[in-house]
Motif scaffolding. Structure first.
Motif, PDB file in Angstrom:
ATOM      1  N   THR A  85       2.969  -1.544  -8.746  1.00 57.17           N
ATOM      2  CA  THR A  85       2.154  -1.336  -9.938  1.00 57.17           C
ATOM      3  C   THR A  85       1.867   0.146 -10.145  1.00 57.17           C
ATOM      4  O   THR A  85       1.869   0.930  -9.179  1.00 57.17           O
ATOM      5  CB  THR A  85       0.820  -2.107  -9.826  1.00 57.17           C
ATOM      6  OG1 THR A  85       0.140  -2.071 -11.085  1.00 57.17           O
ATOM      7  CG2 THR A  85      -0.106  -1.514  -8.765  1.00 57.17           C
TER       8      THR A  85
ATOM      9  N   ALA B  48      -1.070   0.763 -11.646  1.00 55.66           N
ATOM     10  CA  ALA B  48      -2.535   0.717 -11.767  1.00 55.66           C
ATOM     11  C   ALA B  48      -3.213   1.231 -10.502  1.00 55.66           C
ATOM     12  O   ALA B  48      -4.412   1.533 -10.507  1.00 55.66           O
ATOM     13  CB  ALA B  48      -2.994  -0.714 -12.046  1.00 55.66           C
ATOM     14  N   LEU B  49      -2.457   1.309  -9.424  1.00 57.09           N
ATOM     15  CA  LEU B  49      -2.970   1.793  -8.144  1.00 57.09           C
ATOM     16  C   LEU B  49      -2.021   2.872  -7.630  1.00 57.09           C
ATOM     17  O   LEU B  49      -0.810   2.820  -7.875  1.00 57.09           O
ATOM     18  CB  LEU B  49      -3.029   0.660  -7.116  1.00 57.09           C
ATOM     19  CG  LEU B  49      -3.917  -0.550  -7.448  1.00 57.09           C
ATOM     20  CD1 LEU B  49      -3.672  -1.682  -6.443  1.00 57.09           C
ATOM     21  CD2 LEU B  49      -5.395  -0.148  -7.443  1.00 57.09           C
TER      22      LEU B  49
ATOM     23  N   GLY C 117       0.792  -1.208   0.000  1.00 55.95           N
ATOM     24  CA  GLY C 117       0.000   0.000   0.000  1.00 55.95           C
ATOM     25  C   GLY C 117       0.829   1.264   0.000  1.00 55.95           C
ATOM     26  O   GLY C 117       0.292   2.362  -0.152  1.00 55.95           O
TER      27      GLY C 117
ATOM     28  N   LEU D 229       2.863  -3.360  -3.812  1.00 58.66           N
ATOM     29  CA  LEU D 229       1.859  -4.409  -3.605  1.00 58.66           C
ATOM     30  C   LEU D 229       2.319  -5.422  -2.568  1.00 58.66           C
ATOM     31  O   LEU D 229       1.516  -5.919  -1.777  1.00 58.66           O
ATOM     32  CB  LEU D 229       1.574  -5.125  -4.928  1.00 58.66           C
ATOM     33  CG  LEU D 229       0.882  -4.272  -5.999  1.00 58.66           C
ATOM     34  CD1 LEU D 229       0.905  -4.990  -7.341  1.00 58.66           C
ATOM     35  CD2 LEU D 229      -0.551  -3.966  -5.583  1.00 58.66           C
TER      36      LEU D 229
ATOM     37  N   GLY E  25      -1.936   3.609  -0.980  1.00 60.02           N
ATOM     38  CA  GLY E  25      -3.110   3.102  -0.285  1.00 60.02           C
ATOM     39  C   GLY E  25      -4.017   2.279  -1.172  1.00 60.02           C
ATOM     40  O   GLY E  25      -5.185   2.082  -0.849  1.00 60.02           O
ATOM     41  N   PHE E  26      -3.493   1.791  -2.301  1.00 57.28           N
ATOM     42  CA  PHE E  26      -4.234   0.914  -3.223  1.00 57.28           C
ATOM     43  C   PHE E  26      -5.372   1.651  -3.947  1.00 57.28           C
ATOM     44  O   PHE E  26      -6.282   1.010  -4.465  1.00 57.28           O
ATOM     45  CB  PHE E  26      -4.825  -0.315  -2.494  1.00 57.28           C
ATOM     46  CG  PHE E  26      -3.814  -1.201  -1.823  1.00 57.28           C
ATOM     47  CD1 PHE E  26      -3.105  -2.144  -2.548  1.00 57.28           C
ATOM     48  CD2 PHE E  26      -3.589  -1.106  -0.460  1.00 57.28           C
ATOM     49  CE1 PHE E  26      -2.186  -2.973  -1.931  1.00 57.28           C
ATOM     50  CE2 PHE E  26      -2.665  -1.939   0.172  1.00 57.28           C
ATOM     51  CZ  PHE E  26      -1.968  -2.869  -0.556  1.00 57.28           C
ATOM     52  N   ARG E  27      -5.331   2.967  -3.971  1.00 63.28           N
ATOM     53  CA  ARG E  27      -6.387   3.722  -4.655  1.00 63.28           C
ATOM     54  C   ARG E  27      -6.287   3.534  -6.161  1.00 63.28           C
ATOM     55  O   ARG E  27      -5.219   3.735  -6.735  1.00 63.28           O
ATOM     56  CB  ARG E  27      -6.263   5.206  -4.288  1.00 63.28           C
ATOM     57  CG  ARG E  27      -7.370   6.081  -4.849  1.00 63.28           C
ATOM     58  CD  ARG E  27      -7.244   7.533  -4.385  1.00 63.28           C
ATOM     59  NE  ARG E  27      -7.326   7.661  -2.940  1.00 63.28           N
ATOM     60  CZ  ARG E  27      -8.450   7.573  -2.233  1.00 63.28           C
ATOM     61  NH1 ARG E  27      -9.605   7.353  -2.837  1.00 63.28           N
ATOM     62  NH2 ARG E  27      -8.428   7.684  -0.923  1.00 63.28           N
ATOM     63  N   PRO E  28      -7.385   3.151  -6.845  1.00 69.66           N
ATOM     64  CA  PRO E  28      -7.318   2.977  -8.298  1.00 69.66           C
ATOM     65  C   PRO E  28      -6.926   4.280  -8.982  1.00 69.66           C
ATOM     66  O   PRO E  28      -7.326   5.367  -8.549  1.00 69.66           O
ATOM     67  CB  PRO E  28      -8.754   2.597  -8.680  1.00 69.66           C
ATOM     68  CG  PRO E  28      -9.399   2.128  -7.427  1.00 69.66           C
ATOM     69  CD  PRO E  28      -8.724   2.865  -6.305  1.00 69.66           C
ATOM     70  N   LEU E  29      -6.153   4.147 -10.049  1.00 65.62           N
ATOM     71  CA  LEU E  29      -5.772   5.328 -10.828  1.00 65.62           C
ATOM     72  C   LEU E  29      -6.593   5.438 -12.104  1.00 65.62           C
ATOM     73  O   LEU E  29      -6.501   6.427 -12.818  1.00 65.62           O
ATOM     74  CB  LEU E  29      -4.278   5.275 -11.146  1.00 65.62           C
ATOM     75  CG  LEU E  29      -3.367   5.380  -9.911  1.00 65.62           C
ATOM     76  CD1 LEU E  29      -1.911   5.161 -10.290  1.00 65.62           C
ATOM     77  CD2 LEU E  29      -3.542   6.736  -9.228  1.00 65.62           C
ATOM     78  N   GLY E  30      -7.398   4.409 -12.411  1.00 69.03           N
ATOM     79  CA  GLY E  30      -8.223   4.444 -13.618  1.00 69.03           C
ATOM     80  C   GLY E  30      -7.455   4.073 -14.867  1.00 69.03           C
ATOM     81  O   GLY E  30      -7.989   4.109 -15.969  1.00 69.03           O
ATOM     82  N   SER E  31      -6.195   3.696 -14.696  1.00 70.18           N
ATOM     83  CA  SER E  31      -5.350   3.282 -15.808  1.00 70.18           C
ATOM     84  C   SER E  31      -4.370   2.258 -15.249  1.00 70.18           C
ATOM     85  O   SER E  31      -4.502   1.831 -14.109  1.00 70.18           O
ATOM     86  CB  SER E  31      -4.609   4.491 -16.373  1.00 70.18           C
ATOM     87  OG  SER E  31      -3.812   5.068 -15.358  1.00 70.18           O
TER      88      SER E  31
END
Lengths: 160, 160
Positions: free
Chosen positions: A92, A94-95, A59, A81, A98-104
């Protein structure tokens, strides 16, 4: 985390750099995980890594800022991760922290550092969404770029 | 993994359902992690969950297939990010099995199951990219939907 997580590698989609070198696993791990050391080798010259933040926990934030000779800037923030201290790091884009999605998301990357008789087996992998992203990464210079960066890492740790 | 990972929660971006119920934490955990049980409560009626695969380890596949009364189908495959058996599950739709980027990502979700004197404190959270995605999730019916699904979970585990 004490064991590597379940990561898939598909040669049709993904890329790998594998190198054996006569420097210690401990130094390769430090070069990857201490920002002031990472900044010295992470970007093939004449690009430079001008900022790095690495919060080394699942995270945690992993940010790198790269600057090119013409003033180009690539400032990227991803997420750790998983890790096994001294031997394995997975992150990654992609996040975000804090594992927040980046939308890509272009890749999940792993670095595996294994002791050998004479030093270290280094395996760095980039896992992509599809074969198109793999091809794009190859065209961006994955093999040359990651290999040159690793040469810089080795030269840097030898100077420590 | 024995400790919860570093997850950020921002009320401006994210959503939470918090409930206290008089069923045991063990049953709530089973309802979430045994696919044949999850399928019985996961989707507010008249929608149904018609398939579920959950590989309960970091990097493991989490797939759910939901079907609506008009034949609508939402088939979604994400990735388990972290878990603490019996008490914590974290997953995302920004990554697929093995942490492979999907090139998109609407939410990372956590489920936290805490024993109380009389049963369980249940906290489910959805973490989004931005306030726009939070608003979209609210408009999709987050509060009603996740609450109704949890009511179905409680009714289901009482019948076990």
């Amino acid at each position: 985390m004490t064991a590597k997580p379940h990561v898939l590698f598909d040669p049709a989609l993904d890329l790998e750099l594998r190198r054996e070198v006569d420097v210690s696993p401990q130094l390769v791990w430090r070069a990857w995980t201490e920002p002031e050391l990472l900044m010295k080798w992470f970007t093939p010259a004449p690009w430079r890594t001008t900022a790095c933040e690495l919060d080394l926990r699942p995270g945690g934030r992993f940010r790198t800022r790269m600057e090119g000779p013409e003033g180009e800037v690539h400032d990227s923030t991803g997420c750790v991760l998983a890790l096994v201290p001294g031997s394995y790091l997975l992150f990654t884009d992609a996040l975000g922290p804090g594992f927040r999605p980046l939308g890509s998301g272009f890749m999940t990357a792993s670095v595996e550092i294994t002791p050998t008789d004479g030093g270290t087996l280094y395996v760095a992998r980039a896992v992509h969404k599809d074969a198109e992203d793999k091809a794009r990464h190859e065209a961006m210079g994955f093999h040359q770029g990651w290999s040159t960066a690793f040469d810089q890492l080795v030269a840097m740790v030898r100077s420590l």
